[in-house]
Design a protein around this motif. Structure first.
Motif, PDB file in Angstrom:
ATOM      1  N   PHE A  49       0.846  -1.202   0.000  1.00  0.00           N
ATOM      2  CA  PHE A  49       0.000   0.000   0.000  1.00  0.00           C
ATOM      3  C   PHE A  49       0.880   1.250   0.000  1.00  0.00           C
ATOM      4  O   PHE A  49       1.866   1.319   0.728  1.00  0.00           O
ATOM      5  CB  PHE A  49      -0.898  -0.011   1.234  1.00  0.00           C
ATOM      6  CG  PHE A  49      -2.045   0.952   1.150  1.00  0.00           C
ATOM      7  CD1 PHE A  49      -3.220   0.581   0.535  1.00  0.00           C
ATOM      8  CD2 PHE A  49      -1.940   2.223   1.683  1.00  0.00           C
ATOM      9  CE1 PHE A  49      -4.280   1.465   0.446  1.00  0.00           C
ATOM     10  CE2 PHE A  49      -2.992   3.108   1.603  1.00  0.00           C
ATOM     11  CZ  PHE A  49      -4.166   2.731   0.985  1.00  0.00           C
ATOM     12  N   ALA A  60      -4.355   3.073 -12.232  1.00  0.00           N
ATOM     13  CA  ALA A  60      -3.340   2.019 -12.322  1.00  0.00           C
ATOM     14  C   ALA A  60      -2.009   2.602 -12.756  1.00  0.00           C
ATOM     15  O   ALA A  60      -0.960   2.279 -12.192  1.00  0.00           O
ATOM     16  CB  ALA A  60      -3.791   0.931 -13.296  1.00  0.00           C
ATOM     17  N   LEU A 116       0.525  -4.170 -10.068  1.00  0.00           N
ATOM     18  CA  LEU A 116      -0.927  -4.140 -10.232  1.00  0.00           C
ATOM     19  C   LEU A 116      -1.518  -5.540 -10.075  1.00  0.00           C
ATOM     20  O   LEU A 116      -0.900  -6.531 -10.454  1.00  0.00           O
ATOM     21  CB  LEU A 116      -1.282  -3.579 -11.608  1.00  0.00           C
ATOM     22  CG  LEU A 116      -0.820  -2.138 -11.844  1.00  0.00           C
ATOM     23  CD1 LEU A 116      -1.026  -1.754 -13.295  1.00  0.00           C
ATOM     24  CD2 LEU A 116      -1.566  -1.179 -10.926  1.00  0.00           C
ATOM     25  N   ILE A 156     -10.098   2.491 -14.253  1.00  0.00           N
ATOM     26  CA  ILE A 156      -8.933   1.639 -14.023  1.00  0.00           C
ATOM     27  C   ILE A 156      -7.620   2.234 -14.537  1.00  0.00           C
ATOM     28  O   ILE A 156      -6.640   2.312 -13.787  1.00  0.00           O
ATOM     29  CB  ILE A 156      -9.169   0.258 -14.659  1.00  0.00           C
ATOM     30  CG1 ILE A 156     -10.337  -0.419 -13.936  1.00  0.00           C
ATOM     31  CG2 ILE A 156      -7.926  -0.606 -14.529  1.00  0.00           C
ATOM     32  CD1 ILE A 156     -10.805  -1.666 -14.581  1.00  0.00           C
ATOM     33  N   ARG A 209      -8.758  -3.946  -4.610  1.00  0.00           N
ATOM     34  CA  ARG A 209      -8.887  -5.097  -5.509  1.00  0.00           C
ATOM     35  C   ARG A 209     -10.332  -5.234  -6.010  1.00  0.00           C
ATOM     36  O   ARG A 209     -10.840  -6.331  -6.151  1.00  0.00           O
ATOM     37  CB  ARG A 209      -8.462  -6.394  -4.820  1.00  0.00           C
ATOM     38  CG  ARG A 209      -7.014  -6.432  -4.404  1.00  0.00           C
ATOM     39  CD  ARG A 209      -6.147  -6.982  -5.515  1.00  0.00           C
ATOM     40  NE  ARG A 209      -4.740  -7.043  -5.149  1.00  0.00           N
ATOM     41  CZ  ARG A 209      -3.869  -6.033  -5.314  1.00  0.00           C
ATOM     42  NH1 ARG A 209      -4.264  -4.892  -5.810  1.00  0.00           N
ATOM     43  NH2 ARG A 209      -2.609  -6.182  -4.995  1.00  0.00           N
ATOM     44  N   GLN A 210     -10.992  -4.091  -6.201  1.00  0.00           N
ATOM     45  CA  GLN A 210     -12.365  -4.107  -6.695  1.00  0.00           C
ATOM     46  C   GLN A 210     -12.447  -3.350  -8.007  1.00  0.00           C
ATOM     47  O   GLN A 210     -13.479  -2.778  -8.343  1.00  0.00           O
ATOM     48  CB  GLN A 210     -13.302  -3.417  -5.697  1.00  0.00           C
ATOM     49  CG  GLN A 210     -13.461  -4.179  -4.408  1.00  0.00           C
ATOM     50  CD  GLN A 210     -14.405  -3.456  -3.478  1.00  0.00           C
ATOM     51  OE1 GLN A 210     -14.528  -2.241  -3.527  1.00  0.00           O
ATOM     52  NE2 GLN A 210     -15.075  -4.197  -2.623  1.00  0.00           N
ATOM     53  N   ALA A 211     -11.341  -3.329  -8.741  1.00  0.00           N
ATOM     54  CA  ALA A 211     -11.284  -2.508  -9.947  1.00  0.00           C
ATOM     55  C   ALA A 211     -12.423  -2.851 -10.905  1.00  0.00           C
ATOM     56  O   ALA A 211     -12.922  -1.987 -11.619  1.00  0.00           O
ATOM     57  CB  ALA A 211      -9.938  -2.707 -10.636  1.00  0.00           C
ATOM     58  N   LEU A 212     -12.849  -4.102 -10.891  1.00  0.00           N
ATOM     59  CA  LEU A 212     -13.827  -4.510 -11.902  1.00  0.00           C
ATOM     60  C   LEU A 212     -15.257  -4.110 -11.555  1.00  0.00           C
ATOM     61  O   LEU A 212     -16.167  -4.312 -12.351  1.00  0.00           O
ATOM     62  CB  LEU A 212     -13.724  -6.010 -12.140  1.00  0.00           C
ATOM     63  CG  LEU A 212     -12.418  -6.345 -12.864  1.00  0.00           C
ATOM     64  CD1 LEU A 212     -12.148  -7.824 -12.856  1.00  0.00           C
ATOM     65  CD2 LEU A 212     -12.460  -5.831 -14.291  1.00  0.00           C
ATOM     66  N   LEU A 228     -10.985   1.881  -5.492  1.00  0.00           N
ATOM     67  CA  LEU A 228     -11.393   0.559  -5.964  1.00  0.00           C
ATOM     68  C   LEU A 228     -10.161  -0.259  -6.350  1.00  0.00           C
ATOM     69  O   LEU A 228     -10.072  -1.450  -6.056  1.00  0.00           O
ATOM     70  CB  LEU A 228     -12.352   0.687  -7.151  1.00  0.00           C
ATOM     71  CG  LEU A 228     -13.687   1.349  -6.823  1.00  0.00           C
ATOM     72  CD1 LEU A 228     -14.503   1.578  -8.089  1.00  0.00           C
ATOM     73  CD2 LEU A 228     -14.483   0.474  -5.852  1.00  0.00           C
ATOM     74  N   LEU A 229      -9.206   0.402  -6.969  1.00  0.00           N
ATOM     75  CA  LEU A 229      -7.976  -0.285  -7.371  1.00  0.00           C
ATOM     76  C   LEU A 229      -7.254  -0.866  -6.151  1.00  0.00           C
ATOM     77  O   LEU A 229      -6.872  -2.032  -6.141  1.00  0.00           O
ATOM     78  CB  LEU A 229      -7.061   0.701  -8.100  1.00  0.00           C
ATOM     79  CG  LEU A 229      -5.723   0.141  -8.593  1.00  0.00           C
ATOM     80  CD1 LEU A 229      -5.935  -0.589  -9.903  1.00  0.00           C
ATOM     81  CD2 LEU A 229      -4.689   1.238  -8.788  1.00  0.00           C
ATOM     82  N   MET A 230      -7.104  -0.056  -5.100  1.00  0.00           N
ATOM     83  CA  MET A 230      -6.380  -0.510  -3.927  1.00  0.00           C
ATOM     84  C   MET A 230      -7.150  -1.587  -3.174  1.00  0.00           C
ATOM     85  O   MET A 230      -6.579  -2.372  -2.446  1.00  0.00           O
ATOM     86  CB  MET A 230      -6.099   0.654  -2.968  1.00  0.00           C
ATOM     87  CG  MET A 230      -5.246   1.765  -3.534  1.00  0.00           C
ATOM     88  SD  MET A 230      -3.787   1.207  -4.409  1.00  0.00           S
ATOM     89  CE  MET A 230      -2.884   0.410  -3.099  1.00  0.00           C
ATOM     90  N   ASP A 272      -7.093  -8.032 -11.172  1.00  0.00           N
ATOM     91  CA  ASP A 272      -8.347  -7.348 -11.497  1.00  0.00           C
ATOM     92  C   ASP A 272      -8.080  -6.075 -12.293  1.00  0.00           C
ATOM     93  O   ASP A 272      -8.772  -5.779 -13.261  1.00  0.00           O
ATOM     94  CB  ASP A 272      -9.156  -7.047 -10.222  1.00  0.00           C
ATOM     95  CG  ASP A 272      -8.406  -6.142  -9.267  1.00  0.00           C
ATOM     96  OD1 ASP A 272      -7.163  -6.188  -9.240  1.00  0.00           O
ATOM     97  OD2 ASP A 272      -9.064  -5.399  -8.523  1.00  0.00           O
ATOM     98  N   ALA A 273      -7.037  -5.334 -11.893  1.00  0.00           N
ATOM     99  CA  ALA A 273      -6.709  -4.112 -12.618  1.00  0.00           C
ATOM    100  C   ALA A 273      -6.246  -4.451 -14.031  1.00  0.00           C
ATOM    101  O   ALA A 273      -6.626  -3.772 -14.999  1.00  0.00           O
ATOM    102  CB  ALA A 273      -5.626  -3.336 -11.874  1.00  0.00           C
TER     103      ALA A 273
END
Lengths: 274, 309, 400
Positions: A111, B231, C101, B227, B34-37, B30-32, C104-105
């Motif tokens: 993080f 990213a 990354l 995304i 792990r819900q990017a999708l 969302l990226l952090m 999912d990304a």
């Protein structure tokens, strides 16, 4: 429950248990804690009283529900039944008086944040949504880092830390919370000897300040030197009390069953027959 | 850069930039997490939302459409969560089930109802029509201070500006709890933060951004902007605040460069007609991400991932 | 005869029949290979692949026209889509492995960028072909209306080949999906199996483009597999149940679409599969929601009953409202909280069980048995009657 009480109870449940002597209010008391993942209890009807100003170890074999008990006590995992009181108050009213140190592996160390930012998270209840970070907040965070021997790492990226240093950062965050009760989930797992010494030093200092410490612990060989009290757990509570009386070869055998060879227990040089 | 620019390009570029930023901001969280999708799922279910809104209201007015799309997004998110928990199904699979089913329902409703004569079709939903959001009333930069001309601004601009503002304010207001719950959910719970509500709030904010952006620019940009800019930004820095700033910069850059390429690029290749601006903006954001993957200073992992220690 | 009946019995013409059979075969292959993806927790990788086909379709069209051929040649378009989907897949893997990354990304990035670029190409083609519709938009949502015989044949043959591939790969695929480490110890090449499975999913995606369309093909890979998961715990049967659900959906969906105008094939197939999913989610006996809910309520009641009885036996006050309500409703305590005759008996039995377990644990320091000491497992299910009688004797001795 002694055999005599059990006999009475078995006679028809009419026995009256002797009145519990009114002691000091426990730092945390758990009643009837049951948690299940699916159809099998991870812990079943566990009662525990963590004494104020004491260091208590929760020990038991893998899968005994040690971390689960801690998480259920903090409302991190839902429980089927049970009641939690902290310093005699319900959990929600006592949030500010307790600090939790999770397992290192529970977060993503990639993080994008720095050590000092993580420690600052411990001040959230004080800062709130938009409270300005002032000098004394920074001092408090820096002081917490100082206590765990990481004063010079404040601006280090957390991903660059060793396992032991990560653990110390989590401890520093808990210290920043200035709580009365510290709950630690396997604080010594996978850390180097220097970090273990530093952590135990901090915990013992907390104790001298009158704070209470509860830690899920793995290493049976250090229980006697580190802790005052133990809770032996294997789904049920097996024993609880001062290390001297509750940490015996009998209770260990009952907790660990065949997993702990008699020879290992002997090495601990405990009283009681195996 | 004169009257023609203000009339034909200023508003689409502004709309593109605002839409990109509105999506990229929640995209960082969302990226952090792990819900990017989630962004992908939301943009798919917007279609059934607007079709249903059309069937119920009988018009293609913006407000019922947006409400329908927003409702569909929230319902989809709730369904994903319910299926994940009730069926004990992994998040990706649960998402796949929900958004494809709702999308299929949307297409079927669309085909089965008479929408001829109304500007409502799948391709439009995907690609949007950024190019058509021009400001006819303008005749130069002076129009920016002319109330009569300003009244002729495309309504999409106002809507996306409001959505963007809402997202910015919410991000600023809830910055601390958002970061905290994203980094360490268990700890956040112990200090009394409503973790589930914060997570749901984030997804709803993402849905607001997605729906407003979709209204103006179609769903391709929405997925790409959730995304790609975050990213790429993730690979530039090790500070989350800095990452968010980079993501806004990348989103803005993608929107401007993408729009310009779509409008003028074909001319450079000897073609006369412009290509899809939405598609080009997504493509540019992908090129930025590709460059970041290859050359960005912080492209490699540092610490151990969750659960690997 | 209704058109639907005609369609279901394959009497709606040669093309429609071929398409229905092709869709069924495709459904079987998609369901079976999709179960592998779902078990490997990579369900949405196939979504990235599906969206990544679009630029391939566009480029193939442009290349074929540039070479002077017919841009709409299905085999050519499918070859192009396979290449670009393959590149998309490689990029997902590369980003996941080489950058910080997450997968999912990577999936989302590939999906949106490839798709966006594909749309750009489609607009290029629209201007290029001078207004003549290339019809490539049909790849977005699939379309079987007015399909050429050659196309229908391509789909039917492709579907049959994919099913054959599933059959050949079923063993390594089951092993790897179930337990990667174990598969490795048996000498299965995990990387190769993964690669072949991805290849198969890619093939299914490409074949499915014409029928289901690239946005919805992922549903055919995921929904049957997730649905099958409710009916079995064994991965070997999971593959075939999933294949059957996929095949059924493919056949029924394409038949319905052939029978009625204005019913697009892809969405109907997906919605049919989704209906099976919802039914399974709710009512499957093993993992369905209704069953699980009932079991959970029973379990909760067992926990509270036991805790309540133990508290009664120890004369401890009961505070938990759920426990109190349960004991009252079962007639174990009176309204004022005092144990009834029945309650006292039950409490005594609960305590006797506790006591037996206590002895059992000291006698049998054997983890397999005493690990069950969780407060709920009846001791009769772990020890034989004579063993339990032995415990009772020890209890009696201990008391004297």
């Amino acid at each position: 429950m002694t055999p005599a009480e059990l006999k009475l109870a078995a006679d028809g449940g009419r026995a009256v248990a002797p009145e519990a002597k009114p002691g000091p209010v426990a730092a945390m008391s758990l009643r009837g804690m049951t948690v299940s993942y699916g159809e099998k209890p991870a812990i079943f009807s566990v009662d525990a009283d963590f004494e104020q100003g004491a260091m208590t170890a929760i020990i038991g074999p893998n899968g005994a529900g040690k971390s689960t008990l801690l998480k259920a006590a903090l409302d991190i995992v839902p429980r089927v039944s049970g009641e939690v009181r902290v310093h005699g108050q319900p959990l929600e009213r006592a949030r500010g008086r307790m600090a939790y140190v999770p397992q290192r592996a529970s977060v993503d160390w990639d993080f994008p944040t720095r050590v000092i930012d993580v420690v600052m998270m411990g001040l959230y209840r004080e800062l709130g949504l938009l409270g300005r970070i002032r000098g004394h907040h920074r001092d408090a965070a820096q002081d917490a880092l100082d206590r765990v021997g990481m004063a010079d790492f404040a601006h280090r990226q957390i991903g660059q830390l060793s396992g032991g240093q990560q653990q110390r950062v989590f401890l520093a965050r808990a210290l920043a919370q200035a709580a009365d009760l510290y709950l630690l989930d396997e604080p010594f797992a996978g850390v180097d000897a220097a970090t273990e010494a530093a952590i135990i030093d901090v915990l013992k200092t907390l104790k001298t300040e009158g704070k209470s410490v509860v830690a899920v612990h793995h290493d049976l060989t250090t229980v006697q030197s580190y802790f005052d009290r133990v809770l032996l757990l294997n789904v049920r509570r097996i024993a609880e009390g001062p290390v001297r009386t509750a940490f015996t070869s009998d209770t260990l055998a009952a907790t660990y069953g065949g997993r702990l060879a008699a020879a290992q227990i002997e090495q601990l040089e405990l009283g009681g027959a195996v | 850069m004169g009257a023609e620019f203000v009339q034909l390009s200023l508003t689409p570029i502004l709309i593109g930039v605002l839409a990109s930023i509105a999506c990229a901001l929640p995209g960082n969280f969302l990226l952090m997490r792990r819900q990017a999708l989630i962004g992908d799922a939301i943009s798919h279910v917007v279609l059934p939302g607007i079709v249903l809104a059309f069937l119920v209201s009988g018009t293609i007015a913006a407000v019922p459409m947006l409400l329908g799309a927003g409702a569909a997004a929230v319902i989809a998110v709730a369904l994903i969560e319910a299926i994940k928990r009730l069926g004990r199904i992994e998040a990706g699979a649960a998402m796949g089930v929900v958004f494809t089913t709702l999308f299929a329902g949307g297409v079927l409703m669309l085909e089965r109802t008479d929408t001829s004569g109304v500007h409502l079709d799948v391709e439009h939903a995907l690609m949007g029509s950024l190019e058509s959001l021009i400001w006819l009333e303008a005749d130069g930069w002076a129009s920016l201070t002319d109330p009569a001309a300003l009244a002729g601004l495309p309504p999409e601009l106002g809507r996306i500006a409001i959505a963007c503002l809402i997202v910015v304010v919410l991000t600023w207001l809830f910055w601390r709890p958002l970061v905290l719950t994203t980094f360490d959910e268990g700890f956040a719970r112990t200090i009394g933060l409503p973790v589930a509500a914060i997570g749901f709030g984030l997804v709803v904010a993402a849905a607001v951004a997605a729906v407003a952006a979709f209204d103006a620019v179609g769903s391709i940009i929405v997925i790409a902007m959730f995304i790609c800019p975050p990213a790429a930004a993730r690979l530039m820095t090790d500070r989350f605040g800095v990452q968010v700033a980079w993501s806004i910069a990348f989103a803005t850059l993608s929107a401007i460069v993408g729009y310009v390429f779509a409008g003028y690029g074909p001319l450079w290749f000897g073609l006369y007609d412009a290509v899809s601006a939405a598609g080009m903006i997504a493509t540019v954001s992908g090129v930025i991400l590709a460059l970041a993957c290859l050359f960005a200073p912080r492209r490699r992992r540092l610490g151990e991932g969750r659960g690997s220690a | 005869m209704t058109p639907l009946f005609q369609a279901l019995t394959l009497q709606l013409g040669y093309n429609a029949t071929l398409v229905a059979i092709g869709a069924m075969l495709l459904g079987v292959a998609a369901g079976a290979s999709g179960s592998f993806m779902v078990l490997r927790k990579r369900a949405l990788v196939s979504d990235a692949m599906a969206h990544a086909t679009l630029p391939g379709v566009g480029l193939a069209f442009i290349v074929m026209v540039a070479l002077g051929g017919d841009g709409r040649n299905l085999a050519g378009l499918l070859a192009g889509s396979a290449i670009s989907a393959g590149i998309g897949l490689l990029i997902v893997d590369w980003m996941t492995a080489r950058t910080r990354l997450g997968e999912d990304a990577a999936i989302g990035a590939v999906l949106s960028v490839f798709f966006g670029f594909g749309i750009v190409l489609l607009t290029v083609i629209q201007t290029m072909s001078g207004g003549r519709q290339a019809g490539l938009e049909s790849f977005l949502l699939g379309s079987t209306a007015g399909m050429l015989l050659a196309d229908a044949l391509t789909i039917a043959v492709g579907g049959a080949l994919s099913v054959a591939a599933v059959w050949i790969l079923r063993r390594p695929m089951t092993l790897v999906a179930f337990d990667e480490g174990y598969a490795r110890s048996l000498g299965v090449n995990v990387r190769l199996t993964d690669l072949m499975m991805m290849g198969l999913v890619l093939a299914v995606t490409v074949i499915g483009l014409k029928i289901v369309g690239l946005i919805l093909i992922v549903a055919l890979l995921i929904v049957p597999a997730v649905t099958a998961r409710f009916w079995t715990e064994r991965s070997a049967s999971l593959i075939w149940i999933s294949g059957a659900i996929g095949g059924l959906s493919g056949f029924a969906g394409s038949a319905m679409s052939a029978a009625y105008a204005d019913v697009p094939t892809g969405p109907v197939i997906v919605l049919f599969a989704a209906a099976l999913f919802v039914l399974s989610l709710l009512f499957a006996p093993l993992r369905g929601v209704v069953g699980a809910l009932i079991r959970h309520r029973r379990f909760q009641a067992r926990v509270h009953r036991r805790q309540g009885l133990l508290a009664l036996a120890r004369s401890e006050p009961i505070h938990d409202p759920v426990t109190l309500r349960l004991l009252r409703s079962e007639g174990l305590i009176r309204a004022d909280g005092v144990a009834t005759e029945a309650g006292q008996d039950a409490a005594a039995r609960a305590v006797r069980d506790e006591w037996r377990w206590e002895v059992a644990r000291t006698r049998h320091k054997d983890t397999a048995l005493t690990g069950r000491y969780d407060g709920l497992t009846p001791i009769e299910s772990v020890f034989t009657p004579d063993e339990i009688a032995g415990f009772d004797r020890l209890i009696a001795e201990g008391q004297t």
